[in-house]
Design a protein around this motif. Sequence first.
Motif, PDB file in Angstrom:
ATOM      1  N   LYS A 182       0.827  -1.206   0.000  1.00 37.54           N
ATOM      2  CA  LYS A 182       0.000   0.000   0.000  1.00 37.54           C
ATOM      3  C   LYS A 182       0.866   1.263   0.000  1.00 37.54           C
ATOM      4  CE  LYS A 182      -4.404  -1.452   1.993  1.00 37.54           C
ATOM      5  NZ  LYS A 182      -5.219  -0.819   0.938  1.00 37.54           N
ATOM      6  N   GLU A 183       1.908   1.250   0.817  1.00 37.39           N
ATOM      7  CA  GLU A 183       2.738   2.448   0.932  1.00 37.39           C
ATOM      8  C   GLU A 183       3.477   2.746  -0.373  1.00 37.39           C
ATOM      9  OE1 GLU A 183       5.277   1.962   4.315  1.00 37.39           O
ATOM     10  OE2 GLU A 183       3.777   2.761   5.686  1.00 37.39           O
ATOM     11  N   TRP A 184       4.076   1.714  -0.969  1.00 39.66           N
ATOM     12  CA  TRP A 184       4.865   1.967  -2.171  1.00 39.66           C
ATOM     13  C   TRP A 184       3.985   2.337  -3.362  1.00 39.66           C
ATOM     14  CZ3 TRP A 184       9.748   2.986  -3.223  1.00 39.66           C
ATOM     15  CH2 TRP A 184      10.121   3.012  -4.572  1.00 39.66           C
ATOM     16  N   ASN A 185       2.857   1.646  -3.508  1.00 36.19           N
ATOM     17  CA  ASN A 185       2.007   1.839  -4.683  1.00 36.19           C
ATOM     18  C   ASN A 185       0.878   2.842  -4.468  1.00 36.19           C
ATOM     19  OD1 ASN A 185       3.080  -0.297  -6.634  1.00 36.19           O
ATOM     20  ND2 ASN A 185       2.711  -1.520  -4.798  1.00 36.19           N
ATOM     21  N   ALA A 186       0.829   3.467  -3.284  1.00 38.47           N
ATOM     22  CA  ALA A 186      -0.219   4.446  -2.962  1.00 38.47           C
ATOM     23  C   ALA A 186      -1.607   3.845  -3.159  1.00 38.47           C
ATOM     24  CB  ALA A 186      -0.052   5.707  -3.802  1.00 38.47           C
ATOM     25  N   VAL A 187      -1.776   2.611  -2.677  1.00 36.87           N
ATOM     26  CA  VAL A 187      -3.073   1.936  -2.760  1.00 36.87           C
ATOM     27  C   VAL A 187      -3.974   2.465  -1.639  1.00 36.87           C
ATOM     28  CG1 VAL A 187      -4.252  -0.281  -2.714  1.00 36.87           C
ATOM     29  CG2 VAL A 187      -1.976  -0.113  -3.710  1.00 36.87           C
ATOM     30  N   PRO A 188      -5.206   2.869  -1.950  1.00 38.91           N
ATOM     31  CA  PRO A 188      -6.075   3.465  -0.923  1.00 38.91           C
ATOM     32  C   PRO A 188      -6.419   2.482   0.197  1.00 38.91           C
ATOM     33  CG  PRO A 188      -6.913   3.900  -3.137  1.00 38.91           C
ATOM     34  CD  PRO A 188      -5.832   2.885  -3.283  1.00 38.91           C
ATOM     35  N   GLU A 189      -6.817   3.041   1.320  1.00 41.69           N
ATOM     36  CA  GLU A 189      -7.313   2.246   2.444  1.00 41.69           C
ATOM     37  C   GLU A 189      -8.570   1.506   2.001  1.00 41.69           C
ATOM     38  OE1 GLU A 189     -10.078   1.435   5.500  1.00 41.69           O
ATOM     39  OE2 GLU A 189     -10.242   3.360   4.487  1.00 41.69           O
ATOM     40  N   ASP A 190      -8.728   0.273   2.465  1.00 45.13           N
ATOM     41  CA  ASP A 190      -9.778  -0.591   1.928  1.00 45.13           C
ATOM     42  C   ASP A 190     -10.864  -0.966   2.936  1.00 45.13           C
ATOM     43  OD1 ASP A 190      -8.037  -2.040   3.408  1.00 45.13           O
ATOM     44  OD2 ASP A 190      -7.532  -3.499   1.876  1.00 45.13           O
ATOM     45  N   GLY A 191     -11.033  -0.223   3.982  1.00 45.14           N
ATOM     46  CA  GLY A 191     -12.148  -0.489   4.881  1.00 45.14           C
ATOM     47  C   GLY A 191     -11.736  -1.001   6.243  1.00 45.14           C
ATOM     48  N   LEU A 192     -10.750  -1.906   6.279  1.00 50.58           N
ATOM     49  CA  LEU A 192     -10.263  -2.481   7.536  1.00 50.58           C
ATOM     50  C   LEU A 192     -11.411  -2.983   8.400  1.00 50.58           C
ATOM     51  CD1 LEU A 192      -7.502   0.159   8.392  1.00 50.58           C
ATOM     52  CD2 LEU A 192      -7.238  -2.007   7.203  1.00 50.58           C
ATOM     53  N   GLU A 193     -12.282  -3.783   7.791  1.00 51.06           N
ATOM     54  CA  GLU A 193     -13.452  -4.298   8.500  1.00 51.06           C
ATOM     55  C   GLU A 193     -13.248  -5.764   8.845  1.00 51.06           C
ATOM     56  OE1 GLU A 193     -16.751  -3.618   5.967  1.00 51.06           O
ATOM     57  OE2 GLU A 193     -16.631  -1.422   6.081  1.00 51.06           O
ATOM     58  N   PHE A 194     -13.375  -6.095  10.136  1.00 50.89           N
ATOM     59  CA  PHE A 194     -13.277  -7.483  10.563  1.00 50.89           C
ATOM     60  C   PHE A 194     -14.551  -8.231  10.161  1.00 50.89           C
ATOM     61  CE2 PHE A 194     -10.266  -5.490  13.507  1.00 50.89           C
ATOM     62  CZ  PHE A 194      -9.191  -6.342  13.364  1.00 50.89           C
ATOM     63  N   THR A 195     -14.384  -9.471   9.739  1.00 48.86           N
ATOM     64  CA  THR A 195     -15.538 -10.263   9.309  1.00 48.86           C
ATOM     65  C   THR A 195     -16.267 -10.892  10.481  1.00 48.86           C
ATOM     66  OG1 THR A 195     -14.233 -12.297   9.095  1.00 48.86           O
ATOM     67  CG2 THR A 195     -14.324 -10.843   7.178  1.00 48.86           C
ATOM     68  N   GLY A 196     -15.625 -10.980  11.637  1.00 55.19           N
ATOM     69  CA  GLY A 196     -16.194 -11.707  12.757  1.00 55.19           C
ATOM     70  C   GLY A 196     -15.822 -13.174  12.732  1.00 55.19           C
ATOM     71  N   MET A 197     -15.150 -13.595  11.661  1.00 54.54           N
ATOM     72  CA  MET A 197     -14.751 -14.996  11.508  1.00 54.54           C
ATOM     73  C   MET A 197     -13.240 -15.167  11.626  1.00 54.54           C
ATOM     74  SD  MET A 197     -17.656 -16.476  10.998  1.00 54.54           S
ATOM     75  CE  MET A 197     -17.185 -18.096  10.407  1.00 54.54           C
ATOM     76  N   SER A 198     -12.499 -14.055  11.730  1.00 55.37           N
ATOM     77  CA  SER A 198     -11.051 -14.145  11.677  1.00 55.37           C
ATOM     78  C   SER A 198     -10.444 -12.833  12.156  1.00 55.37           C
ATOM     79  CB  SER A 198     -10.602 -14.436  10.246  1.00 55.37           C
ATOM     80  OG  SER A 198      -9.222 -14.232  10.080  1.00 55.37           O
ATOM     81  N   TYR A 199      -9.138 -12.856  12.427  1.00 56.82           N
ATOM     82  CA  TYR A 199      -8.406 -11.632  12.727  1.00 56.82           C
ATOM     83  C   TYR A 199      -8.081 -10.852  11.459  1.00 56.82           C
ATOM     84  CZ  TYR A 199      -7.675 -13.206  17.522  1.00 56.82           C
ATOM     85  OH  TYR A 199      -7.861 -13.593  18.812  1.00 56.82           O
ATOM     86  N   ASN A 204      -8.438  -8.418   8.525  1.00 58.74           N
ATOM     87  CA  ASN A 204      -9.255  -7.214   8.367  1.00 58.74           C
ATOM     88  C   ASN A 204      -9.238  -6.654   6.947  1.00 58.74           C
ATOM     89  OD1 ASN A 204      -6.682  -6.206   8.274  1.00 58.74           O
ATOM     90  ND2 ASN A 204      -6.916  -4.732   9.931  1.00 58.74           N
ATOM     91  N   THR A 205      -8.751  -7.436   5.988  1.00 57.26           N
ATOM     92  CA  THR A 205      -8.820  -7.000   4.595  1.00 57.26           C
ATOM     93  C   THR A 205      -9.619  -7.969   3.731  1.00 57.26           C
ATOM     94  OG1 THR A 205      -6.585  -7.930   4.324  1.00 57.26           O
ATOM     95  CG2 THR A 205      -6.764  -5.560   4.522  1.00 57.26           C
ATOM     96  N   GLN A 206      -9.862  -9.164   4.228  1.00 59.45           N
ATOM     97  CA  GLN A 206     -10.850 -10.116   3.700  1.00 59.45           C
ATOM     98  C   GLN A 206     -10.498 -10.768   2.370  1.00 59.45           C
ATOM     99  OE1 GLN A 206     -14.833  -8.502   3.926  1.00 59.45           O
ATOM    100  NE2 GLN A 206     -14.309  -7.223   5.671  1.00 59.45           N
ATOM    101  N   HIS A 259      -2.956  -9.804   0.089  1.00 52.42           N
ATOM    102  CA  HIS A 259      -3.902 -10.136   1.165  1.00 52.42           C
ATOM    103  C   HIS A 259      -3.384 -11.331   1.950  1.00 52.42           C
ATOM    104  CE1 HIS A 259      -7.433 -12.640   2.545  1.00 52.42           C
ATOM    105  NE2 HIS A 259      -7.435 -11.594   3.348  1.00 52.42           N
ATOM    106  N   VAL A 260      -3.215 -11.151   3.261  1.00 53.75           N
ATOM    107  CA  VAL A 260      -2.781 -12.244   4.131  1.00 53.75           C
ATOM    108  C   VAL A 260      -4.006 -12.897   4.762  1.00 53.75           C
ATOM    109  CG1 VAL A 260      -1.402 -12.895   6.124  1.00 53.75           C
ATOM    110  CG2 VAL A 260      -0.601 -11.087   4.595  1.00 53.75           C
ATOM    111  N   ALA A 261      -4.239 -14.139   4.396  1.00 50.52           N
ATOM    112  CA  ALA A 261      -5.380 -14.882   4.935  1.00 50.52           C
ATOM    113  C   ALA A 261      -5.013 -15.509   6.280  1.00 50.52           C
ATOM    114  CB  ALA A 261      -5.806 -15.972   3.958  1.00 50.52           C
ATOM    115  N   SER A 316      -0.028 -15.297   2.271  1.00 45.93           N
ATOM    116  CA  SER A 316      -0.106 -14.002   1.597  1.00 45.93           C
ATOM    117  C   SER A 316      -0.433 -14.232   0.128  1.00 45.93           C
ATOM    118  CB  SER A 316       1.225 -13.253   1.742  1.00 45.93           C
ATOM    119  OG  SER A 316       1.150 -11.990   1.119  1.00 45.93           O
ATOM    120  N   ASP A 317      -1.620 -13.825  -0.277  1.00 50.11           N
ATOM    121  CA  ASP A 317      -2.094 -14.043  -1.642  1.00 50.11           C
ATOM    122  C   ASP A 317      -1.834 -12.802  -2.488  1.00 50.11           C
ATOM    123  OD1 ASP A 317      -3.224 -15.336  -3.769  1.00 50.11           O
ATOM    124  OD2 ASP A 317      -5.298 -15.119  -3.093  1.00 50.11           O
ATOM    125  N   VAL A 318      -1.786 -13.002  -3.806  1.00 51.25           N
ATOM    126  CA  VAL A 318      -1.461 -11.914  -4.730  1.00 51.25           C
ATOM    127  C   VAL A 318      -1.908 -12.317  -6.129  1.00 51.25           C
ATOM    128  CG1 VAL A 318       0.848 -12.766  -5.371  1.00 51.25           C
ATOM    129  CG2 VAL A 318       0.431 -10.287  -5.286  1.00 51.25           C
TER     130      VAL A 318
END
Length: 270
Positions: free
Chosen positions: A21-38, A40-42, A51-53, A85-87
């Motif tokens: 995010k920092e290098w590519n200036a990717v916007p913030e994506d909500g940071l919402e917990f699903t309630g099923m896991s720690y 917060n990017t889903q 994305h780290v599952a 970490s998925d990509v």
Amino acid sequence: MGFFTDTSVCIGCKACEVACKEWNAVPEDGLEFTGMSYDNTQGLGADTWRHVAFIEQDKPVSTRPDDATVPSAEGDGGLRWLMASDVCKHCTHAACLDVCPTGSLFRTEFGTVVVQEDICNGCGYCIPACPYGVIDQRKGDGRAWKCTLCYDRLGVGMEPACAKACPTDSIQYGPLDELRERAAMRVEQLHGMGVEDARLYGHDPEDGVGGDGAFFLLLDEPEVYGLPPDPVVTTRDLPSMWRHAGAAAAALAGGARRGVRAHGPRGGNR
């Protein structure tokens, strides 16, 4: 060039997500917990290129009797964490490239697939074309976005930001041939340690997408990580479809010509 992600040493720190995010200036994506896991990017999306599952499993976990430091999937019950970490997979046969009408998507000199957002017209054809569900349109923008494998960094001899930030070398960058050899040795090592579920995913050039430019070492079935078990490039059948469509059109045109010859242009008998 590409990525090898060894999920067996991923600690779920999400340093790769932050660096991306920092290098590519990717916007913030909500940071919402699903309630099923720690987590917060889903999942991957236009605003989440890494994305780290976090996957919790109620599965037997203990240590080998002959070595208390080696983890094993045999023994008493307990909670097992799988982190990965998925990509974007940067497919060898990339359907997103096939369907892009503007040339916004292109293959770089490193073999990776990049979106040129300045010429993307927001048609969205690439989104259903991706067999992994990676590429996405940004809300309020309409254009398609995804991992570029830090194309700008590669051009000046630097490694991608996520690999640079990974503290355990779970994410490794380099020539794909070398990474595949290293990955095969790692799987053999894990099997020798009793981790029989260790396997590679996306490494085979003979698979349905011609091999991925970003492949993984997994500790369970691909479906557990939300990955398709047998991905196939979605445009594989396009040539035969166009041939069949052309044959059908030719047959219709031929029938119309015969009708005109038989009955005249107004439908009357000659």
